[in-house]
Design a protein around this motif. Structure first.
Motif, PDB file in Angstrom:
ATOM      1  N   PRO B  55      32.307   3.599   1.821  1.00  0.00           N
ATOM      2  CA  PRO B  55      33.362   3.801   1.729  1.00  0.00           C
ATOM      3  C   PRO B  55      34.221   4.348   0.422  1.00  0.00           C
ATOM      4  CG  PRO B  55      32.804   1.932   3.413  1.00  0.00           C
ATOM      5  CD  PRO B  55      32.527   1.863   2.001  1.00  0.00           C
ATOM      6  N   ALA B  56      34.303   3.848  -0.951  1.00  0.00           N
ATOM      7  CA  ALA B  56      34.729   4.092  -1.971  1.00  0.00           C
ATOM      8  C   ALA B  56      33.916   4.925  -2.526  1.00  0.00           C
ATOM      9  CB  ALA B  56      35.632   3.034  -2.689  1.00  0.00           C
ATOM     10  N   SER B  57      32.585   5.454  -1.634  1.00  0.00           N
ATOM     11  CA  SER B  57      31.844   6.884  -2.396  1.00  0.00           C
ATOM     12  C   SER B  57      31.513   6.105  -3.967  1.00  0.00           C
ATOM     13  CB  SER B  57      32.795   7.911  -2.859  1.00  0.00           C
ATOM     14  OG  SER B  57      32.691   8.938  -1.538  1.00  0.00           O
ATOM     15  N   VAL B  58      31.718   4.640  -4.151  1.00  0.00           N
ATOM     16  CA  VAL B  58      31.577   4.578  -5.734  1.00  0.00           C
ATOM     17  C   VAL B  58      29.594   3.986  -5.627  1.00  0.00           C
ATOM     18  CG1 VAL B  58      31.723   2.326  -7.304  1.00  0.00           C
ATOM     19  CG2 VAL B  58      34.022   3.829  -6.235  1.00  0.00           C
ATOM     20  N   ALA B  59      28.958   3.774  -4.886  1.00  0.00           N
ATOM     21  CA  ALA B  59      27.679   3.503  -4.556  1.00  0.00           C
ATOM     22  C   ALA B  59      26.759   3.696  -3.255  1.00  0.00           C
ATOM     23  CB  ALA B  59      27.533   1.940  -4.979  1.00  0.00           C
ATOM     24  N   ALA B  60      26.284   3.934  -3.391  1.00  0.00           N
ATOM     25  CA  ALA B  60      25.132   4.767  -2.448  1.00  0.00           C
ATOM     26  C   ALA B  60      23.725   3.698  -2.401  1.00  0.00           C
ATOM     27  CB  ALA B  60      24.687   5.989  -3.189  1.00  0.00           C
ATOM     28  N   VAL B  61      22.767   3.994  -1.332  1.00  0.00           N
ATOM     29  CA  VAL B  61      21.563   3.192  -1.190  1.00  0.00           C
ATOM     30  C   VAL B  61      20.671   4.228  -0.712  1.00  0.00           C
ATOM     31  CG1 VAL B  61      22.481   2.222   1.007  1.00  0.00           C
ATOM     32  CG2 VAL B  61      20.583   1.262  -0.658  1.00  0.00           C
ATOM     33  N   SER B  62      19.730   4.436  -1.018  1.00  0.00           N
ATOM     34  CA  SER B  62      18.308   4.617  -0.275  1.00  0.00           C
ATOM     35  C   SER B  62      17.673   3.777  -0.081  1.00  0.00           C
ATOM     36  CB  SER B  62      18.179   6.501  -0.869  1.00  0.00           C
ATOM     37  OG  SER B  62      16.621   5.688  -1.952  1.00  0.00           O
ATOM     38  N   LEU B  63      16.636   3.759   0.895  1.00  0.00           N
ATOM     39  CA  LEU B  63      15.586   3.213   1.104  1.00  0.00           C
ATOM     40  C   LEU B  63      14.877   3.989   2.229  1.00  0.00           C
ATOM     41  CD1 LEU B  63      14.583  -0.270   2.572  1.00  0.00           C
ATOM     42  CD2 LEU B  63      15.807   0.580   4.557  1.00  0.00           C
ATOM     43  N   ASP B  64      13.621   3.823   1.977  1.00  0.00           N
ATOM     44  CA  ASP B  64      12.376   4.517   2.401  1.00  0.00           C
ATOM     45  C   ASP B  64      11.463   3.405   3.356  1.00  0.00           C
ATOM     46  OD1 ASP B  64      12.572   7.168   2.361  1.00  0.00           O
ATOM     47  OD2 ASP B  64      13.324   6.855   0.704  1.00  0.00           O
ATOM     48  N   LEU B  65      11.171   2.923   4.207  1.00  0.00           N
ATOM     49  CA  LEU B  65       9.862   2.725   5.136  1.00  0.00           C
ATOM     50  C   LEU B  65       8.699   3.426   5.579  1.00  0.00           C
ATOM     51  CD1 LEU B  65      11.350  -0.612   6.899  1.00  0.00           C
ATOM     52  CD2 LEU B  65       9.379  -0.639   4.968  1.00  0.00           C
ATOM     53  N   PRO B  66       7.572   3.963   4.586  1.00  0.00           N
ATOM     54  CA  PRO B  66       7.103   4.445   5.112  1.00  0.00           C
ATOM     55  C   PRO B  66       6.054   3.956   6.205  1.00  0.00           C
ATOM     56  CG  PRO B  66       6.134   3.662   2.894  1.00  0.00           C
ATOM     57  CD  PRO B  66       7.783   2.395   3.064  1.00  0.00           C
ATOM     58  N   ALA B  67       5.564   5.557   7.285  1.00  0.00           N
ATOM     59  CA  ALA B  67       4.623   4.756   7.913  1.00  0.00           C
ATOM     60  C   ALA B  67       4.169   3.790   8.483  1.00  0.00           C
ATOM     61  CB  ALA B  67       4.657   6.154   9.263  1.00  0.00           C
ATOM     62  N   ASP B  68       3.089   3.660   7.205  1.00  0.00           N
ATOM     63  CA  ASP B  68       2.034   2.766   7.098  1.00  0.00           C
ATOM     64  C   ASP B  68       2.704   0.982   6.361  1.00  0.00           C
ATOM     65  OD1 ASP B  68       2.858   2.962   4.457  1.00  0.00           O
ATOM     66  OD2 ASP B  68       0.920   3.770   4.216  1.00  0.00           O
ATOM     67  N   ALA B  69       4.619   1.613   6.959  1.00  0.00           N
ATOM     68  CA  ALA B  69       5.106  -0.357   6.579  1.00  0.00           C
ATOM     69  C   ALA B  69       4.930  -1.048   7.706  1.00  0.00           C
ATOM     70  CB  ALA B  69       5.726  -0.020   5.337  1.00  0.00           C
ATOM     71  N   PHE B  70       4.582   0.231   8.982  1.00  0.00           N
ATOM     72  CA  PHE B  70       4.782  -1.004  10.252  1.00  0.00           C
ATOM     73  C   PHE B  70       3.078  -0.771  10.676  1.00  0.00           C
ATOM     74  CE2 PHE B  70       8.385   1.849   9.245  1.00  0.00           C
ATOM     75  CZ  PHE B  70       9.433   1.271  10.129  1.00  0.00           C
ATOM     76  N   GLU B  71       2.967  -1.724  11.892  1.00  0.00           N
ATOM     77  CA  GLU B  71       1.703  -2.351  12.491  1.00  0.00           C
ATOM     78  C   GLU B  71       1.850  -0.972  13.595  1.00  0.00           C
ATOM     79  OE1 GLU B  71       2.398  -6.122  13.761  1.00  0.00           O
ATOM     80  OE2 GLU B  71       3.403  -6.571  12.246  1.00  0.00           O
ATOM     81  N   ALA B  72       2.917  -0.142  14.264  1.00  0.00           N
ATOM     82  CA  ALA B  72       2.526   1.055  14.755  1.00  0.00           C
ATOM     83  C   ALA B  72       4.100   1.444  14.630  1.00  0.00           C
ATOM     84  CB  ALA B  72       2.534   0.317  16.058  1.00  0.00           C
ATOM     85  N   TYR B  73       3.563   3.200  14.439  1.00  0.00           N
ATOM     86  CA  TYR B  73       4.901   3.972  14.239  1.00  0.00           C
ATOM     87  C   TYR B  73       4.676   5.388  15.212  1.00  0.00           C
ATOM     88  CZ  TYR B  73       8.170   6.101  11.702  1.00  0.00           C
ATOM     89  OH  TYR B  73       9.423   6.347  11.554  1.00  0.00           O
ATOM     90  N   SER B  74       5.440   5.546  15.836  1.00  0.00           N
ATOM     91  CA  SER B  74       4.853   6.873  16.340  1.00  0.00           C
ATOM     92  C   SER B  74       7.227   7.696  16.644  1.00  0.00           C
ATOM     93  CB  SER B  74       5.200   6.534  17.849  1.00  0.00           C
ATOM     94  OG  SER B  74       5.000   7.746  18.774  1.00  0.00           O
ATOM     95  N   ALA B  75       6.720   8.458  16.667  1.00  0.00           N
ATOM     96  CA  ALA B  75       8.859   8.971  15.976  1.00  0.00           C
ATOM     97  C   ALA B  75       8.542  10.495  15.987  1.00  0.00           C
ATOM     98  CB  ALA B  75       9.059   8.642  15.002  1.00  0.00           C
ATOM     99  N   ALA B  76       9.458  10.681  16.142  1.00  0.00           N
ATOM    100  CA  ALA B  76       9.010  12.303  16.153  1.00  0.00           C
ATOM    101  C   ALA B  76      10.081  13.494  15.755  1.00  0.00           C
ATOM    102  CB  ALA B  76       9.808  12.851  18.009  1.00  0.00           C
ATOM    103  N   GLY B  77      11.331  12.456  15.141  1.00  0.00           N
ATOM    104  CA  GLY B  77      11.932  12.149  14.041  1.00  0.00           C
ATOM    105  C   GLY B  77      13.301  13.008  14.414  1.00  0.00           C
ATOM    106  N   GLU B  78      14.186  11.679  15.024  1.00  0.00           N
ATOM    107  CA  GLU B  78      15.640  11.400  15.692  1.00  0.00           C
ATOM    108  C   GLU B  78      16.292  11.073  14.425  1.00  0.00           C
ATOM    109  OE1 GLU B  78      16.905  11.766  18.611  1.00  0.00           O
ATOM    110  OE2 GLU B  78      14.611  12.311  18.970  1.00  0.00           O
ATOM    111  N   THR B  79      17.634  11.001  14.711  1.00  0.00           N
ATOM    112  CA  THR B  79      18.623  10.307  14.053  1.00  0.00           C
ATOM    113  C   THR B  79      19.161   9.552  14.696  1.00  0.00           C
ATOM    114  OG1 THR B  79      18.355  12.258  11.421  1.00  0.00           O
ATOM    115  CG2 THR B  79      20.024  11.031  12.132  1.00  0.00           C
TER     116      THR B  79
END
Lengths: 262, 262, 262
Positions: B55-79
């Protein structure tokens, strides 16, 4: 067992003299302490017996520790009033593997709790001053459904439902046969469903009742994770949860339903 | 995976249907939860992606879990917008070794989180109502120094600096090559110095910036003790901390410097 | 031991330069911290020595860590004032098996505490500003009884007595030879009795004194569970508890009796 200190005078020929594994007694007292602070303990020739109801008369507990759950047991049939939390705290001073000896001084209204070199003298409460257990005649109910679930799953369903609500719906349905749990919150919902294969036993019916999670959380706490818990359910009826404690005692909780909001 | 309860109706042909090891997801959510309560989660065909700013714009985080980190993964591109703390709490109900299945009901704005016999329905937040991540164009910075340190040493430097101050100076120097940490209090000072031999990698420069320990403490918490943390540093520039989570995800924290008091 | 950071300037030819196992120092500081916040530490050629008395002059502690308890020890005979809790906290940052190096900068009144890559600079307190230890001449007392008890039994007697009262009676009696402990509450009483067989040593006398449990609880905390604690008792006299800490140091607590209510 140590020789008892000269500083403690035990009664000659006491009305009760019983020795039991400390962990077994501890687990048993935890069941009673989940519901009440003070309780009546019957020390009958057949064993130790507690029947208690919480101050709001919403839940009841029964505990039976038969005489053969004790290493030694001699009791003529006394009923004493004890502070269950304090009694449990004293037993908790024992190390694993220790035995606890209970000697009743009926005349001076004291229970001597002896653990190793420790002698704790617990002042007793007048049993007449303790709220009477529910009259069994008032506790009739109709629970056509029954099932057996592991203790850890009772905790799990409470934890899950607790995340969204203050009460939880427990039910069974015959087709497909399942035990289900539902809780609804403002934004989130929780549902658990156990099919026959997930349970040690399932005898379903059309049965569903709503319960307070504040109570159910307290009742779940002393149930061992690996216990087999026999559950009986009806529609707008109390639920009963029965399980073994300390490898020898039999405990049952009864929890009244909340009125379903139409 | 249990058969799902008849009490939960999953959408047919859902926009997202993904199954992942519960511990892996839990570790990933902890990274996001260190910084924000609510966040936007992108469920792109390539995998799960979170970008968030506090909220104070002091820090940011990014997280990426690629599809192959999942046992099964199907996503069309929702946010979707989620309450990160609540999402983590649900995943935390899983036992070690359990899988979690995520099914998005885009129409009814709900994410079904399925763990064993448990179905948790998480109400989603309008992603437009969640603070937008920093525009990468605004996040340009000049960090000539880099090094790799163990997660446990990040915790240790925070704990040590925390004893004397609310902020900490992080820097590198080329000769002798070292990564150093300094904090000064009213009576006590703390200094840590890591030579090249103490680190998996060290590419030093004349670089030093001051950071808030309140932030750094929160960011250090979800970093695994045995993680290799890639650090980039400059002079009066943000620091970035990048590491792997759950054996498959990539996480980066960015923390803005405090203005150095002259 | 890491090379020390260029950011810390250690004195040349320091008055004290000593290296010791972190766990050993930690256990020793815990003994002092049980009683006082600030204390005088003597760094004599023979070793480290602390004598301290609590603000109310009810209890005293002495701690001796001889020079050979250190991996390296060089001290000319300085006395410094330190914040014992803070000192312990710094040493607590060490990992098991780490060594701690103490370097005194007498001129700038600072103690450098070096653990691995960490250099903590502890600001010292003027020893004259710290309450003087009791004059040993004032500490004469008559304790005819002595016994040796395990550290875990000291904790146990405190826990048991604490359930019913704020003070506890400790005594020995010659016939039958026993060490006893008694506490009385409004409804409940506690008694422990240790016969000669229960103790590593027992040299009883007619001796009994009353002590504050608030103090005894604090003193029991840093006593290792497996320590042999030598106890000396008299009638309305202080009790002393002596034990080894960290496998090399000698610690003694002295606790004044409470006046017995007639």
């Amino acid at each position: 067992m140590q020789a008892v200190s000269p500083t403690v005078s035990l009664p000659q020929d006491p009305a009760v003299d019983a020795t039991i594994d400390a962990d077994r007694l501890d687990a048993s007292l935890a069941v009673v302490g989940a519901l009440v602070d003070e309780c009546r303990v019957e020390l009958a020739p057949e064993g130790l017996r507690v029947r208690a109801v919480d101050p709001a008369s919403v839940a009841a507990v029964s505990l039976d520790l038969p005489a053969d759950a004790f290493e030694a047991y001699s009791a003529a049939g006394e009923t004493v009033g004890v502070d269950a939390a304090r009694f449990a705290e004293v037993v908790g001073l024992a190390d694993p593997g220790d035995s606890v000896r209970l000697v009743l001084d009926a005349e001076r209204r004291r229970l001597h709790v002896l653990v190793g070199e420790l002698a704790y003298t617990l002042g007793l409460i007048d049993p007449e001053a303790i709220r009477a257990p529910l009259d069994p005649a008032e506790m009739e109910y109709d629970c056509p459904a029954s099932l057996t679930i592991e203790g850890r799953d009772v905790s799990r369903l409470v934890d899950a439902a607790d995340m969204v609500s203050n009460h939880v719906r427990l039910g069974t349905e015959p087709e497909p046969a399942a035990f289900y749990v539902e809780a609804s919150g403002d934004t989130d919902d929780v549902a658990l469903s156990f099919a026959g294969d997930d349970l040690a036993a399932l005898s379903p019916a059309d049965a569903e009742s709503l319960f307070s999670l504040d109570y159910l959380r307290e009742l779940a706490r002393p149930i061992p994770a690996d216990a087999s818990v026999a559950v009986e359910l009806g529609t707008e009826q109390p639920v009963t949860l029965s399980f073994e404690v300390g490898g020898a005692g039999e405990a049952t909780f009864l929890l009244s339903p909340r009125r379903t909001v139409a």
